[in-house]
Design an enzyme around this catalytic site. Structure first.
Site, PDB file in Angstrom:
ATOM      1  N   ARG A  51       0.836  -1.125   0.036  1.00  0.00           N
ATOM      2  CA  ARG A  51       0.044  -0.002   0.077  1.00  0.00           C
ATOM      3  C   ARG A  51       0.938   1.184  -0.086  1.00  0.00           C
ATOM      4  O   ARG A  51       0.545   2.338  -0.540  1.00  0.00           O
ATOM      5  CB  ARG A  51      -0.754   0.056   1.420  1.00  0.00           C
ATOM      6  CG  ARG A  51      -2.393  -0.012   0.997  1.00  0.00           C
ATOM      7  CD  ARG A  51      -3.187  -0.004   2.202  1.00  0.00           C
ATOM      8  NE  ARG A  51      -2.224  -0.301   3.329  1.00  0.00           N
ATOM      9  CZ  ARG A  51      -3.034  -0.866   4.380  1.00  0.00           C
ATOM     10  NH1 ARG A  51      -4.162  -0.684   4.484  1.00  0.00           N
ATOM     11  NH2 ARG A  51      -2.297  -1.386   5.506  1.00  0.00           N
ATOM     12  N   LYS A 148       0.108 -19.107   6.088  1.00  0.00           N
ATOM     13  CA  LYS A 148      -0.744 -19.755   6.928  1.00  0.00           C
ATOM     14  C   LYS A 148      -0.944 -18.365   7.857  1.00  0.00           C
ATOM     15  O   LYS A 148      -0.072 -17.589   8.018  1.00  0.00           O
ATOM     16  CB  LYS A 148      -0.286 -20.733   7.538  1.00  0.00           C
ATOM     17  CG  LYS A 148       0.896 -20.467   8.804  1.00  0.00           C
ATOM     18  CD  LYS A 148       1.002 -21.518   9.840  1.00  0.00           C
ATOM     19  CE  LYS A 148       0.970 -21.359  11.297  1.00  0.00           C
ATOM     20  NZ  LYS A 148       1.512 -20.353  11.909  1.00  0.00           N
ATOM     21  N   HIS A 178       5.917 -23.493   6.795  1.00  0.00           N
ATOM     22  CA  HIS A 178       7.661 -23.590   6.594  1.00  0.00           C
ATOM     23  C   HIS A 178       7.995 -24.699   7.126  1.00  0.00           C
ATOM     24  O   HIS A 178       9.227 -25.016   6.865  1.00  0.00           O
ATOM     25  CB  HIS A 178       7.845 -22.268   7.084  1.00  0.00           C
ATOM     26  CG  HIS A 178       7.933 -22.028   8.284  1.00  0.00           C
ATOM     27  ND1 HIS A 178       7.065 -21.744   9.327  1.00  0.00           N
ATOM     28  CD2 HIS A 178       8.772 -22.152   9.140  1.00  0.00           C
ATOM     29  CE1 HIS A 178       7.459 -21.746  10.483  1.00  0.00           C
ATOM     30  NE2 HIS A 178       8.651 -21.936  10.551  1.00  0.00           N
ATOM     31  N   LYS A 182      11.790 -27.147   5.915  1.00  0.00           N
ATOM     32  CA  LYS A 182      13.102 -27.307   6.943  1.00  0.00           C
ATOM     33  C   LYS A 182      13.525 -28.615   6.386  1.00  0.00           C
ATOM     34  O   LYS A 182      13.449 -29.600   5.931  1.00  0.00           O
ATOM     35  CB  LYS A 182      12.639 -27.576   8.311  1.00  0.00           C
ATOM     36  CG  LYS A 182      12.344 -26.228   8.847  1.00  0.00           C
ATOM     37  CD  LYS A 182      12.020 -26.394  10.235  1.00  0.00           C
ATOM     38  CE  LYS A 182      11.370 -25.345  11.087  1.00  0.00           C
ATOM     39  NZ  LYS A 182      12.161 -24.245  11.524  1.00  0.00           N
ATOM     40  N   GLU A 216       9.337 -23.867  22.325  1.00  0.00           N
ATOM     41  CA  GLU A 216      10.155 -22.621  21.977  1.00  0.00           C
ATOM     42  C   GLU A 216      10.398 -21.784  23.382  1.00  0.00           C
ATOM     43  O   GLU A 216       9.543 -22.098  24.331  1.00  0.00           O
ATOM     44  CB  GLU A 216       8.940 -21.769  21.421  1.00  0.00           C
ATOM     45  CG  GLU A 216       8.774 -22.410  19.946  1.00  0.00           C
ATOM     46  CD  GLU A 216       7.776 -21.484  18.952  1.00  0.00           C
ATOM     47  OE1 GLU A 216       8.548 -20.669  18.245  1.00  0.00           O
ATOM     48  OE2 GLU A 216       6.530 -21.256  19.271  1.00  0.00           O
ATOM     49  N   ASP A 235      -2.324 -22.110  16.024  1.00  0.00           N
ATOM     50  CA  ASP A 235      -0.784 -21.701  15.484  1.00  0.00           C
ATOM     51  C   ASP A 235       0.078 -22.691  15.126  1.00  0.00           C
ATOM     52  O   ASP A 235       0.797 -22.655  13.838  1.00  0.00           O
ATOM     53  CB  ASP A 235      -0.469 -20.731  16.424  1.00  0.00           C
ATOM     54  CG  ASP A 235       0.693 -20.097  16.118  1.00  0.00           C
ATOM     55  OD1 ASP A 235       0.765 -19.555  15.001  1.00  0.00           O
ATOM     56  OD2 ASP A 235       2.038 -19.859  16.650  1.00  0.00           O
ATOM     57  N   HIS A 240       1.891 -27.255  11.688  1.00  0.00           N
ATOM     58  CA  HIS A 240       3.426 -27.788  11.659  1.00  0.00           C
ATOM     59  C   HIS A 240       3.406 -29.016  12.709  1.00  0.00           C
ATOM     60  O   HIS A 240       4.012 -30.169  11.838  1.00  0.00           O
ATOM     61  CB  HIS A 240       4.088 -26.919  12.554  1.00  0.00           C
ATOM     62  CG  HIS A 240       4.373 -25.520  11.859  1.00  0.00           C
ATOM     63  ND1 HIS A 240       4.031 -25.299  10.861  1.00  0.00           N
ATOM     64  CD2 HIS A 240       4.455 -24.145  12.722  1.00  0.00           C
ATOM     65  CE1 HIS A 240       4.357 -23.706  10.573  1.00  0.00           C
ATOM     66  NE2 HIS A 240       4.285 -23.041  11.771  1.00  0.00           N
ATOM     67  N   LYS A 331       4.965 -22.359  24.287  1.00  0.00           N
ATOM     68  CA  LYS A 331       6.054 -20.988  24.048  1.00  0.00           C
ATOM     69  C   LYS A 331       6.490 -20.797  25.490  1.00  0.00           C
ATOM     70  O   LYS A 331       6.008 -21.274  26.515  1.00  0.00           O
ATOM     71  CB  LYS A 331       5.199 -19.698  23.819  1.00  0.00           C
ATOM     72  CG  LYS A 331       4.640 -19.974  22.321  1.00  0.00           C
ATOM     73  CD  LYS A 331       4.596 -18.635  21.598  1.00  0.00           C
ATOM     74  CE  LYS A 331       4.156 -18.639  20.221  1.00  0.00           C
ATOM     75  NZ  LYS A 331       5.344 -18.965  19.010  1.00  0.00           N
TER      76      LYS A 331
HETATM   77  C1  BG6 Z   1       5.008 -19.916  13.177  1.00  0.00           C
HETATM   78  C2  BG6 Z   1       4.204 -19.623  14.212  1.00  0.00           C
HETATM   79  O1  BG6 Z   1       4.301 -20.476  12.064  1.00  0.00           O
HETATM   80  O2  BG6 Z   1       6.141 -20.842  13.547  1.00  0.00           O
HETATM   81  C3  BG6 Z   1       5.041 -19.024  15.279  1.00  0.00           C
HETATM   82  O3  BG6 Z   1       3.191 -18.848  13.777  1.00  0.00           O
HETATM   83  C4  BG6 Z   1       6.073 -19.847  15.740  1.00  0.00           C
HETATM   84  O4  BG6 Z   1       3.991 -18.901  16.559  1.00  0.00           O
HETATM   85  C5  BG6 Z   1       6.984 -20.401  14.736  1.00  0.00           C
HETATM   86  O5  BG6 Z   1       7.026 -19.398  16.533  1.00  0.00           O
HETATM   87  C6  BG6 Z   1       7.984 -21.476  14.971  1.00  0.00           C
HETATM   88  O6  BG6 Z   1       8.919 -21.882  13.562  1.00  0.00           O
HETATM   89  P1  BG6 Z   1      10.113 -22.109  13.961  1.00  0.00           P
HETATM   90  O7  BG6 Z   1      10.773 -21.997  12.449  1.00  0.00           O
HETATM   91  O8  BG6 Z   1      10.786 -20.812  14.586  1.00  0.00           O
HETATM   92  O9  BG6 Z   1      10.164 -23.422  14.689  1.00  0.00           O
END
Ligand code: BG6
Length: 484
Positions: A51, A148, A178, A182, A216, A235, A240, A331
């Site tokens: 934008r 996502k 993602h 990996k 995490e 999330d 994942h 987390k």
């Molecule tokens: C993201 C989540 O998709 O993946 C985050 O939205 C999370 O909350 C992250 O922290 C973790 O990814 P990675 O690659 O750091 O393990």
């Protein structure tokens, strides 16, 4: 061992949301790294679209800063950034209006591979798809990339799929998770289907249970507003962890091709049993040293959103009936680690008698950090004094085994963007896969709301709520310690 870099065909990539967080942290530095490695042909073009009323030079400055700030320039020769920036352009567009679209259309070269990355909220997907179509930028060869969260439940995911399907065929839609990009996640397939050793034992006859942990240390940081509406289930688990579960549990696909792999993953998701309420524990982190608690982070002292989930999952098929999978993610936990542990059953009979104790083989696949694999093997404890048994690890760090270059592999986004350009959908989620994952997730979340459940508090820096430990202990099992 030097990895081979195979250049892709020249392309024009348009990034919508090009000044946003994801673009600055991942997409732009990732593209630059691929450019440094020689994978991106010199006549390719990266067009930022957003934008903001920037001119191309201002946007190039944003790109340069992102590259410096987020590590894109490691191991790159001097002068390469300037060369890269010459391939970068910018158009200010209004996703919901007409501003900028004709200019964008004039810059996209239709004789090259065209990809459009929707690095924006899902509410704009429909508008972007429609305008790409009406400004004649979309043809049968174009690709769109979407991020996502793909919906927040089955209904919204179906609506998104329908919106995109109006203008793009499924073979043109690249839904990013993602985790699939990996290196070690792909290695799961290599380990399972490239070796004779594991696959015959990979079933409920030999496997007692499997644990998948994605822990995490970070909290929700500046993403409180998004996160509090999602929670760990939406999330992390729906996407994942679900992908990891699929790769570890699926049948061998006939070949490594997009639909063969995704068909097998879909079968796993469809075979998942509904999860009983006593097989799932939600948690919310408390304050840590110099760190506020979850509720302060999301600015809602009555938030019932979970920052931790642990659950027992069952897959009803011939291979896995009777072998539980324990999934855990959260987390502000003790360490950042993602790991899959396959715990094999006891040997059927011990010739060494009761004194030898109980011994089990365990295969641990470390996804991050310190990627590698460990297999616990039972051997005789050296020395006199009879047959005493001890479990020792056969430990392999991929970095040590494959040499330092193995650490310089493309990160998940780099690999996935190059796959988009190559037109390879193997590591992307298909629409039916995403819908099946929501169909399994929705009743769990609805159950929490219906019962008015509040997540259990847990200490920052711990292994999560004690209820999660009690849940697995009821089955006579223990979690692997969360440690680096
Ligand atoms: C993201 C989540 O998709 O993946 C985050 O939205 C999370 O909350 C992250 O922290 C973790 O990814 P990675 O690659 O750091 O393990």
């Amino acid at each position: 061992m030097v990895s081979r870099v195979i250049p892709v065909d020249p392309f024009d990539l348009v990034i919508f949301g090009a000044t946003g967080d994801l673009a600055r942290r991942k997409i732009l530095p990732g593209l630059f790294r691929r450019f440094c490695s020689g994978q991106i042909p010199r006549d390719s073009q990266i067009i930022g679209a957003a934008r903001g009323d920037h001119d191309a030079d201002e946007f190039r400055e944003i790109v340069a800063q992102a590259v410096h700030e987020f590590g894109g320039d490691r191991a790159c020769e001097d002068g390469t950034l300037e060369e890269f920036l010459q391939r970068v352009d910018y158009v200010a567009v209004d996703a919901r209006g007409d501003k900028g679209w004709s200019e964008l259309a004039s810059k996209v070269r239709k004789d090259l591979v065209n990809a459009f990355y929707f690095s924006v909220g899902p509410s704009l997907f429909g508008d972007l798809a429609e305008r790409l179509h009406s400004y004649d930028m979309a043809d049968d060869e174009s690709r769109i990339v979407v991020e996502k969260p793909f919906g927040r439940d089955l209904g919204t995911a179906k609506a998104l799929n329908k919106t995109l399907a109006k203008h793009f065929d499924e073979t043109q839609i690249y839904r990013i998770d993602h985790y699939l990009g990996k290196e070690t996640v792909q290695n799961l397939m290599a380990v399972r289907f490239g070796n004779m050793l594991f696959e015959p034992l990979w079933n409920s006859q030999y496997v007692d249970h499997i644990q998948i942990t994605v822990a995490e240390t970070v909290g929700v940081g500046g993403r409180g507003e998004y996160y509090d509406k999602s929670g760990a289930m939406r999330d992390m688990v729906q996407n994942h962890l679900m992908q990891l579960l699929c790769l570890i549990a699926m049948e061998p696909p006939a070949k490594f091709d997009p639909d063969a792999v995704r068909d097998e993953k879909l079968k796993v998701i469809r075979a998942l049993e509904p999860v009983m309420p006593h097989h799932i524990v939600r948690g919310q982190y408390g304050a840590g040293p110099d760190q506020p608690d979850y509720r302060t982070h999301v600015e809602d002292q009555s938030s019932k959103t979970e920052s931790f989930v642990a659950m027992r999952v069952e897959i009803s098929n011939w291979r896995w009936a009777g072998t539980p999978f324990y999934l855990r993610t959260g987390k502000r936990l003790k360490a950042r680690t993602s790991e899959i542990t396959v715990v094999f059953k006891d040997a059927p009979h011990s010739i060494f008698g009761a004194d030898a104790g109980r011994h089990r083989n365990e295969l641990r696949i470390r996804l991050q950090p310190n990627e590698g694999m460990t297999l616990d093997v039972t051997i005789k404890e050296p020395g006199p004094g009879g047959m005493r048994l001890v479990d020792v690890p056969l430990d392999m760090s991929f970095a040590e085994a494959l040499g330092p270059e193995s650490e310089d592999v493309p990160d998940a986004y780099e690999r996935l963007i190059m796959d988009v350009i190559r037109g390879n959908q193997t590591l992307f989620m298909r629409g039916d896969e995403v819908e099946a994952a929501w169909a399994w997730t929705d009743p769990i979340i609805e159950g929490w709301h219906a019962r008015g459940e509040v997540p259990k508090p847990y200490d920052s820096g711990s292994e999560g709520p004690t209820d999660a430990i009690a849940m697995i202990a009821r089955d006579g099992r223990i979690w692997r310690e969360i440690k680096r």
